[in-house]
Design a protein around this motif. Structure first.
Motif, PDB file in Angstrom:
ATOM      1  N   PRO A 155       0.842  -1.196   0.000  1.00  0.00           N
ATOM      2  CA  PRO A 155       0.000   0.000   0.000  1.00  0.00           C
ATOM      3  C   PRO A 155       0.885   1.258   0.000  1.00  0.00           C
ATOM      4  O   PRO A 155       1.925   1.289   0.662  1.00  0.00           O
ATOM      5  N   SER A 156       0.466   2.268  -0.756  1.00  0.00           N
ATOM      6  CA  SER A 156       1.270   3.490  -0.890  1.00  0.00           C
ATOM      7  C   SER A 156       0.385   4.725  -0.934  1.00  0.00           C
ATOM      8  O   SER A 156      -0.781   4.655  -1.337  1.00  0.00           O
ATOM      9  N   MET A 157       0.963   5.860  -0.557  1.00  0.00           N
ATOM     10  CA  MET A 157       0.290   7.158  -0.631  1.00  0.00           C
ATOM     11  C   MET A 157       1.236   8.144  -1.303  1.00  0.00           C
ATOM     12  O   MET A 157       2.454   8.029  -1.182  1.00  0.00           O
ATOM     13  N   ALA A 158       0.666   9.122  -1.998  1.00  0.00           N
ATOM     14  CA  ALA A 158       1.459  10.176  -2.638  1.00  0.00           C
ATOM     15  C   ALA A 158       0.790  11.524  -2.420  1.00  0.00           C
ATOM     16  O   ALA A 158      -0.442  11.611  -2.310  1.00  0.00           O
ATOM     17  N   PHE A 159       1.623  12.554  -2.349  1.00  0.00           N
ATOM     18  CA  PHE A 159       1.137  13.922  -2.180  1.00  0.00           C
ATOM     19  C   PHE A 159       1.724  14.777  -3.299  1.00  0.00           C
ATOM     20  O   PHE A 159       2.938  14.787  -3.523  1.00  0.00           O
ATOM     21  N   LYS A 160       0.862  15.508  -4.001  1.00  0.00           N
ATOM     22  CA  LYS A 160       1.292  16.364  -5.104  1.00  0.00           C
ATOM     23  C   LYS A 160       1.617  17.753  -4.556  1.00  0.00           C
ATOM     24  O   LYS A 160       0.726  18.510  -4.181  1.00  0.00           O
TER      25      LYS A 160
END
Length: 196
Positions: A155-160
């Protein structure tokens, strides 16, 4: 002068050592699009949901909900050649072809969570494959069967941060199962099995 420069470069090249390691049981076949591009720019490109595995920050650059499923077939040929001192006393035989066909699946999912956040999930097998020699081969005391299977959930998260910059992080939970066998020089069973 030209010969001296050539000699100096040759000596510097001989003085420099480089460590070389094989990939062993590592599987790079984690994305159909990356295989298609021969893995060129895989860590930087954010073409599809498989960026979860290679670069989770790329999730923030994707648009909409994406899913990706791929199955890779790997046909391995592994043959031993050579003779050692043990061949004289412990028999002969090169063990045949220890390789075989392996199937490597992977699945990825990505979706935006608001305007600047994105979530992704990857399930794959980054390590695996199997070698199995004939049980009477020359190297049977070193190994007969080496079988490794892994399952990786990511599982992964990203922030722009901006249109040009995004950051991401993920967690890899991995389960491995290995079977290693070899012949033993002990009275009793012909093989000793180890399970990890």
């Amino acid at each position: 002068m030209k010969n001296r420069l050539y000699i100096v470069c040759m000596l510097l090249g001989c003085a420099t050592t480089v460590e070389v390691q094989g990939a062993g049981f590592a599987l790079l076949e984690q994305s159909a699009s990356s295989v298609e591009n021969s893995f060129a720019g895989t860590a930087a490109a954010a073409e599809d949901a498989s960026t979860v595995f290679f670069n989770p920050a790329g999730l923030a650059q994707l648009r909409g909900i994406q899913g990706m499923v791929a199955v890779h077939g790997i046909d391995v040929t592994t043959k031993f050649s050579g003779m050692g001192a043990s061949a004289l006393s412990l028999g002969t035989g090169t063990g045949g072809d220890a390789g075989g066909l392996a199937v490597v699946p992977n699945i990825y999912f990505s979706m935006p969570v608001g305007e600047k956040l994105a979530f992704g999930l990857g399930i794959n097998a980054p390590f695996g494959l199997k070698t199995e020699y004939e049980s009477t081969w020359l190297g049977r005391f070193q190994g007969i069967k080496s079988d490794l299977k892994t399952l990786n959930v990511n599982p992964s998260m990203a922030f722009k941060v901006s249109d040009a910059v995004s950051v991401g992080a993920g967690i890899n939970w991995q389960r491995a199962q290995a079977e290693l066998t070899n012949a033993a020089l002990l009275p009793g069973p012909a093989e000793v099995r180890s399970r990890l």
